[in-house]
Design a protein around this motif. Structure first.
Motif, short mmCIF file in Angstrom:
data_model
loop_
_atom_site.label_atom_id
_atom_site.label_comp_id
_atom_site.label_asym_id
_atom_site.label_seq_id
_atom_site.Cartn_x
_atom_site.Cartn_y
_atom_site.Cartn_z
N ALA A 138 0.83 -1.13 0.07
CA ALA A 138 -0.08 0.04 -0.17
C ALA A 138 0.83 1.27 -0.05
CB ALA A 138 -0.94 -0.01 1.06
N ASP A 139 1.70 1.25 0.70
CA ASP A 139 2.66 2.64 0.92
C ASP A 139 3.42 3.00 -0.50
OD1 ASP A 139 2.00 2.96 3.50
OD2 ASP A 139 3.67 2.12 4.43
N ARG A 140 3.88 1.92 -0.95
CA ARG A 140 4.70 1.83 -2.28
C ARG A 140 3.46 2.29 -3.47
NH1 ARG A 140 8.79 -2.93 -2.99
NH2 ARG A 140 10.41 -1.23 -3.24
N THR A 141 2.43 1.86 -3.42
CA THR A 141 1.62 2.06 -4.46
C THR A 141 1.17 3.50 -4.40
OG1 THR A 141 0.80 -0.20 -4.57
CG2 THR A 141 -0.77 1.38 -5.22
N GLU A 142 0.71 3.83 -2.99
CA GLU A 142 0.22 5.19 -2.79
C GLU A 142 1.01 6.34 -3.32
OE1 GLU A 142 -2.67 6.62 -1.48
OE2 GLU A 142 -3.46 4.46 -1.90
N ARG A 143 2.47 6.10 -3.31
CA ARG A 143 3.46 6.88 -3.85
C ARG A 143 3.58 6.82 -5.30
NH1 ARG A 143 6.74 4.59 0.69
NH2 ARG A 143 7.85 3.39 -0.74
N ALA A 144 3.46 5.85 -5.78
CA ALA A 144 3.40 5.59 -7.30
C ALA A 144 2.29 6.58 -7.63
CB ALA A 144 3.44 4.31 -7.84
N MET A 145 0.95 6.16 -7.15
CA MET A 145 -0.19 6.95 -7.58
C MET A 145 0.05 8.44 -7.52
SD MET A 145 -2.37 5.09 -9.13
CE MET A 145 -3.68 6.22 -9.21
N ALA A 146 0.52 8.75 -6.55
CA ALA A 146 0.67 10.18 -6.12
C ALA A 146 1.64 10.95 -7.25
CB ALA A 146 0.87 10.69 -4.86
N ALA A 147 2.76 10.12 -7.55
CA ALA A 147 3.42 10.67 -8.57
C ALA A 147 2.63 10.76 -9.99
CB ALA A 147 4.55 9.81 -9.02
N LEU A 148 2.06 9.57 -10.33
CA LEU A 148 1.28 9.41 -11.46
C LEU A 148 0.38 10.82 -11.69
CD1 LEU A 148 0.55 7.65 -13.70
CD2 LEU A 148 -1.08 6.57 -12.40
N ASP A 150 0.47 13.53 -10.98
CA ASP A 150 1.09 15.29 -11.55
C ASP A 150 1.71 14.83 -12.77
OD1 ASP A 150 0.32 16.31 -8.89
OD2 ASP A 150 2.14 15.50 -8.12
N MET A 151 1.45 13.78 -13.51
CA MET A 151 2.15 13.56 -14.80
C MET A 151 1.16 13.71 -15.88
SD MET A 151 4.60 10.28 -14.13
CE MET A 151 5.64 10.32 -13.01
N LYS A 152 1.76 14.38 -17.09
CA LYS A 152 0.84 14.21 -18.32
C LYS A 152 1.42 12.77 -18.88
CE LYS A 152 -0.13 18.84 -19.10
NZ LYS A 152 -0.48 19.95 -20.25
N LYS A 153 2.31 12.96 -19.67
CA LYS A 153 3.02 11.59 -20.46
C LYS A 153 3.60 11.13 -18.99
CE LYS A 153 7.13 11.78 -22.44
NZ LYS A 153 8.16 11.82 -23.13
N ILE A 154 3.75 9.56 -19.00
CA ILE A 154 4.13 8.88 -17.69
C ILE A 154 5.81 8.95 -17.93
CG2 ILE A 154 4.25 6.69 -16.59
CD1 ILE A 154 1.32 6.33 -17.22
N ASP A 155 6.47 9.11 -16.74
CA ASP A 155 7.79 9.28 -16.56
C ASP A 155 8.11 7.87 -15.77
OD1 ASP A 155 10.43 9.32 -15.76
OD2 ASP A 155 10.46 11.58 -15.53
N LEU A 156 8.77 6.68 -16.34
CA LEU A 156 8.86 5.55 -15.84
C LEU A 156 9.78 5.72 -14.59
CD1 LEU A 156 8.15 2.61 -15.39
CD2 LEU A 156 9.54 2.02 -17.40
N ALA A 157 11.04 6.39 -14.75
CA ALA A 157 11.98 6.48 -13.76
C ALA A 157 11.36 7.26 -12.63
CB ALA A 157 13.19 7.16 -14.28
N ARG A 160 9.10 4.94 -10.65
CA ARG A 160 10.10 3.89 -9.75
C ARG A 160 10.56 4.58 -8.77
NH1 ARG A 160 13.21 2.20 -15.32
NH2 ARG A 160 11.92 0.70 -15.84
N ARG A 161 11.10 5.87 -8.67
CA ARG A 161 11.55 6.76 -7.66
C ARG A 161 10.76 6.79 -6.58
NH1 ARG A 161 14.27 9.61 -11.68
NH2 ARG A 161 12.87 11.32 -11.59
N ALA A 162 9.41 7.23 -7.09
CA ALA A 162 8.44 7.36 -5.99
C ALA A 162 7.86 5.93 -5.46
CB ALA A 162 6.97 8.06 -6.64
N TYR A 163 7.84 5.12 -6.27
CA TYR A 163 7.31 3.77 -5.74
C TYR A 163 8.35 3.43 -4.45
CZ TYR A 163 6.19 -1.45 -5.83
OH TYR A 163 5.61 -2.41 -5.60
N GLU A 164 9.63 3.54 -4.84
CA GLU A 164 10.80 2.93 -4.00
C GLU A 164 11.06 4.05 -2.64
OE1 GLU A 164 12.06 0.33 -4.15
OE2 GLU A 164 11.37 -0.53 -5.89
N GLY A 165 10.37 5.07 -2.99
CA GLY A 165 10.62 6.13 -1.63
C GLY A 165 11.72 6.96 -1.80
N ALA A 166 12.41 7.19 -2.93
CA ALA A 166 13.64 7.63 -3.25
C ALA A 166 13.06 9.27 -3.42
CB ALA A 166 14.41 7.32 -4.41
#
Length: 166
Positions: A138-148, A150-157, A160-166
């Motif tokens: 859940a924590d990792r998924t929430e971070r990835a969703m929060a990053a997503l 704010d994006m128009k075109k998806i930035d995979l890197a 990944r950083r958001a998912y990992e908490g970096a």
């Protein structure tokens, strides 16, 4: 004998069905125009289309068969229907995004969604995003969703950083 696809999406265009089909087959591998039917003299009082103009275009993109119909101005595409393009890399995301967004509506771009020059909505999504969202973490998924969000075109890197908490 080739198998027949059971369900074929039929997309309604206002005089641009052949142009749209040619555009889509130029973008995706394993794509081609399969057939074009043309309006004749019969029914002109109903359809108003010039004799010889495309009525339907059957085409395949990425192995999926579609029909484009020149049905007139009565209906328009909405975001209620979109096509998801699952990508294996950022390079694929970039390529499909650039091609499909070209001439489209920049105001209709968010979270990997775009609207092309014909008004059809597409989602250009890296396959890795599905793994992140389905991980059960859940924590990792929430971070990835929060990053997503704010994006128009998806930035995979960045995902990944958001998912990992970096």
């Amino acid at each position: 004998m080739a198998s027949v696809q059971t369900i074929t999406p039929c997309l309604w265009f206002d005089g641009r069905a052949e142009e749209a089909a040619q555009f889509y087959v130029s973008i995706f591998d394993d794509s081609e125009i399969l057939s074009v039917t043309r309006f004749g003299k019969a029914g002109f009082e109903h359809h108003g289309r010039p004799e010889g103009s495309a009525m339907t275009v059957t085409y395949r993109i990425a192995g999926q068969q579609f029909t484009a119909l020149n049905g007139g101005p009565n209906f328009r595409f909405t975001e209620a229907v979109s096509f998801v393009v699952r990508c294996d890399s950022q390079a694929e995301v970039d390529r499909f995004w650039a091609a499909l967004a070209d001439g489209g509506d920049p105001a209709a771009q968010a979270c990997g969604w775009l609207k092309d020059r014909f008004g059809l909505s597409w989602q250009i999504v890296p396959a890795e995003l599905y793994a992140m969202l389905e991980s059960g973490e859940a924590d990792r998924t929430e971070r990835a969703m929060a990053a997503l969000m704010d994006m128009k075109k998806i930035d995979l890197a960045a995902l990944r950083r958001a998912y990992e908490g970096a």
